[in-house]
Design an enzyme around this catalytic site. Structure first.
Site, PDB file in Angstrom:
ATOM      1  N   GLU A 232       0.823  -1.218   0.000  1.00  0.00           N
ATOM      2  CA  GLU A 232       0.000   0.000   0.000  1.00  0.00           C
ATOM      3  C   GLU A 232       0.855   1.265   0.000  1.00  0.00           C
ATOM      4  O   GLU A 232       0.434   2.308  -0.487  1.00  0.00           O
ATOM      5  CB  GLU A 232      -0.909  -0.040   1.238  1.00  0.00           C
TER       6      GLU A 232
ATOM      7  N   LYS B  65     -13.325   2.267  -1.327  1.00  0.00           N
ATOM      8  CA  LYS B  65     -14.215   2.586  -0.201  1.00  0.00           C
ATOM      9  C   LYS B  65     -15.441   3.356  -0.709  1.00  0.00           C
ATOM     10  O   LYS B  65     -16.571   3.124  -0.285  1.00  0.00           O
ATOM     11  CB  LYS B  65     -13.481   3.442   0.842  1.00  0.00           C
TER      12      LYS B  65
ATOM     13  N   HIS C  21       7.889 -26.520  -0.173  1.00  0.00           N
ATOM     14  CA  HIS C  21       7.230 -27.618  -0.880  1.00  0.00           C
ATOM     15  C   HIS C  21       6.023 -27.146  -1.678  1.00  0.00           C
ATOM     16  O   HIS C  21       5.202 -27.962  -2.097  1.00  0.00           O
ATOM     17  CB  HIS C  21       6.832 -28.700   0.128  1.00  0.00           C
TER      18      HIS C  21
HETATM   19  O1  PA5 Z   1      -3.021   2.020   5.971  1.00  0.00           O
HETATM   20  C1  PA5 Z   1      -4.098   2.551   5.784  1.00  0.00           C
HETATM   21  O2  PA5 Z   1      -4.246   3.774   5.785  1.00  0.00           O
HETATM   22  C2  PA5 Z   1      -5.347   1.713   5.554  1.00  0.00           C
HETATM   23  O3  PA5 Z   1      -5.068   0.355   5.431  1.00  0.00           O
HETATM   24  C3  PA5 Z   1      -6.304   1.890   6.716  1.00  0.00           C
HETATM   25  O4  PA5 Z   1      -5.689   1.476   7.907  1.00  0.00           O
HETATM   26  C4  PA5 Z   1      -7.609   1.122   6.514  1.00  0.00           C
HETATM   27  O5  PA5 Z   1      -8.195   1.450   5.285  1.00  0.00           O
HETATM   28  C5  PA5 Z   1      -8.592   1.410   7.639  1.00  0.00           C
HETATM   29  O6  PA5 Z   1      -8.809   2.792   7.723  1.00  0.00           O
HETATM   30  P1  PA5 Z   1      -9.339   3.461   9.034  1.00  0.00           P
HETATM   31  O7  PA5 Z   1      -8.334   3.235  10.102  1.00  0.00           O
HETATM   32  O8  PA5 Z   1      -9.516   4.890   8.690  1.00  0.00           O
HETATM   33  O9  PA5 Z   1     -10.628   2.785   9.365  1.00  0.00           O
END
Ligand code: PA5
Length: 465
Positions: free
Chosen positions: A287, A429, A316
């Site tokens: 990410e 989202k 394996h």
């Molecule tokens: O790293 C990130 O920003 C995302 O993976 C968020 O943690 C995830 O989308 C959850 O978002 P939030 O903490 O706003 O609910």
């Protein structure tokens, strides 16, 4: 607490030592280290302003002591804490809990992390809870994530039925200190709450109250976790170029990603205890670095697909591909460190074919398997880096986590992308919200209509015979 050593072996990533000369050359490494050191200084400035707030988290010692005390008081009232959250709001907690041996959490309470909205799995987890002695930690930095809010609303219904008016005492909220629906609800209903510093992104937040509260409840020594992270920060701040593990690793990874287009990052973690750590890392790497880079009207798609596998098991299932499949991957092994328990192997029969196992320990076999896999990959010239915390305790795991976070941030800077945003996640989202009728996301309905036009579909009737 034993602090041990965290070793990094990058021999098989170097051109000189790589059998087919496919590693990074001294010249490229030198250039990468110089640029890395410069970008690292730039990141240093972002600690105070901007979005690199995660660097400061190890220094919130006073707040962390408060969290530990609070967790201890919670344990007197509740035996279970359930985390409701997703992505960066959940993975770090699971990673740290999973990596530490059970005995480090002897005094701890039970912590469950529910990071999905699969109703069958949710029901299965809830069925194991005594709601009267369960507290729910609702964690969302934005305070608006559909999955977390839905879990939360379902849980409030269950709690109201089971504990009546006292349901609010079973909720603790961790979210932005000022903004968002969750913060708003915390104010309205008087839930106990903790802040997520606005400058800390979800996947960099495990050392904030996001991870610290559930971990402290689980009995993890969160003070030592932060101490390990602080120690790593000191090394990052006070060490020059090659001796700086953050700059070194970022320079090597950026080279393989950018110059030799290795599109896959395989994290070969040698311990069953690292399954969740590997999930956490895959989110962090994927990410943070998977980004569109716009340059002179051109869009370049940057990033590496992170793949987490567990040794020795994956030898394996995946190793054949890694040995003879496309040479588009860079391999990072995480060594298991010292085992606490071991078994002697005594073959039932003195047969030549198993004699080599006689008198060996299970740990000897495990270590030989890991080294054999590293050498097998090296025999094909595949780049391998080995990182190993020699003890598995809070200090070492804190240092390892912080190392990965710093390396990810710096690699992003070397690649010219923003490691701290996630526009791709945000789009998904919004589509979800639009599909469920959210008026504020209405403009995405057109996209959805377009995607829903069925063009290729095949249905197989399984009831036909
Ligand atoms: O790293 C990130 O920003 C995302 O993976 C968020 O943690 C995830 O989308 C959850 O978002 P939030 O903490 O706003 O609910």
């Amino acid at each position: 607490m034993k602090k041990g050593v965290l070793s990094i072996d990058y021999s098989f990533a170097l051109k000189d030592l790589n059998r087919f000369g496919m590693g990074i050359s001294h010249r490229d490494l030198k250039a990468g280290l110089a640029l890395g050191a410069k970008k690292n200084k730039e990141l240093f400035l972002e600690r105070v302003s901007g979005s690199a707030g995660f660097y400061s988290l190890p220094y919130f010692e006073k707040e962390t002591r408060k969290i530990s005390r609070f967790a201890a008081s919670l344990r007197r009232r509740f035996d279970t804490l359930v985390v409701l959250g997703i992505g960066g709001s959940a993975l770090g907690t699971s990673a740290v809990m999973g990596a530490l041996p059970e005995r480090t959490r002897r005094k701890g309470g039970r912590v469950l992390v529910l990071d999905n909205v699969d109703p069958d799995a949710f029901e299965k987890a809830v069925a194991t809870l005594d709601l009267k002695s369960t507290v729910f930690n609702v964690i969302s930095k934005s305070g608006s994530t559909s999955e977390t809010l839905s879990q939360f609303f379902v849980v409030t219904g269950l709690l109201k039925r089971k504990v009546g008016d006292r349901w609010k005492e079973h909720i603790i909220v961790t979210t932005d200190p000022e903004k968002g629906l969750l913060r708003n609800l915390a104010g309205k209903y008087g839930f106990l709450s903790f802040p997520v510093p606005p400058s800390v992104g979800g996947r960099f937040s495990v050392l904030s109250p996001v991870g610290l509260l559930p971990l402290a409840f689980a009995g993890v020594n969160v003070g030592s976790l932060l101490e390990g992270a602080r120690y790593m920060d000191g090394i990052n701040l006070g060490t020059e170029k090659e001796a700086n593990p953050v700059v070194l690793l970022a320079a090597i990874y950026a080279h393989f990603m950018e110059d030799t287009r290795k599109n896959t990052f395989v994290l070969f973690a040698y311990s069953d205890f690292f399954v969740k750590l590997s999930d956490w890392f895959c989110q962090l790497w994927g990410e943070s670095l998977g980004k569109e880079k716009k340059e002179g009207g051109r869009i370049d798609s940057i990033g590496q697909t992170p793949v987490g596998v567990i040794g020795v098991t994956a030898q394996h299932s995946q190793l054949q591909l890694y040995m003879e499949g496309p040479d588009d991957k860079v391999y990072t092994f995480i060594g298991p460190g010292k085992f606490r328990k071991d078994y002697s192997i005594k073959p039932l029969k003195k047969d030549e074919s198993v004699l080599f196992l006689s008198g060996k320990k299970m740990a000897d076999l495990f270590r030989a398997e890991m080294d054999a896999t590293i050498y097998s990959l090296a025999s094909k010239g595949r780049p391998v880096i080995v990182i190993e915390p020699h003890v598995r305790n809070e200090f070492a795991i804190g240092a390892l986590i912080f190392l990965f976070e710093c390396v990810t941030a710096l690699t992003g800077k070397l690649l010219g992308v923003n490691p701290f945003d996630q526009p791709g996640v945000e789009y998904g989202k919004k589509l979800t919200r639009a599909m469920l009728g959210d008026k504020m996301s209405i403009k995405f309905l057109e996209d959805i209509e377009e995607f829903r036009k069925v063009r290729g579909r095949c249905e197989i009737n399984l009831e036909a015979n």
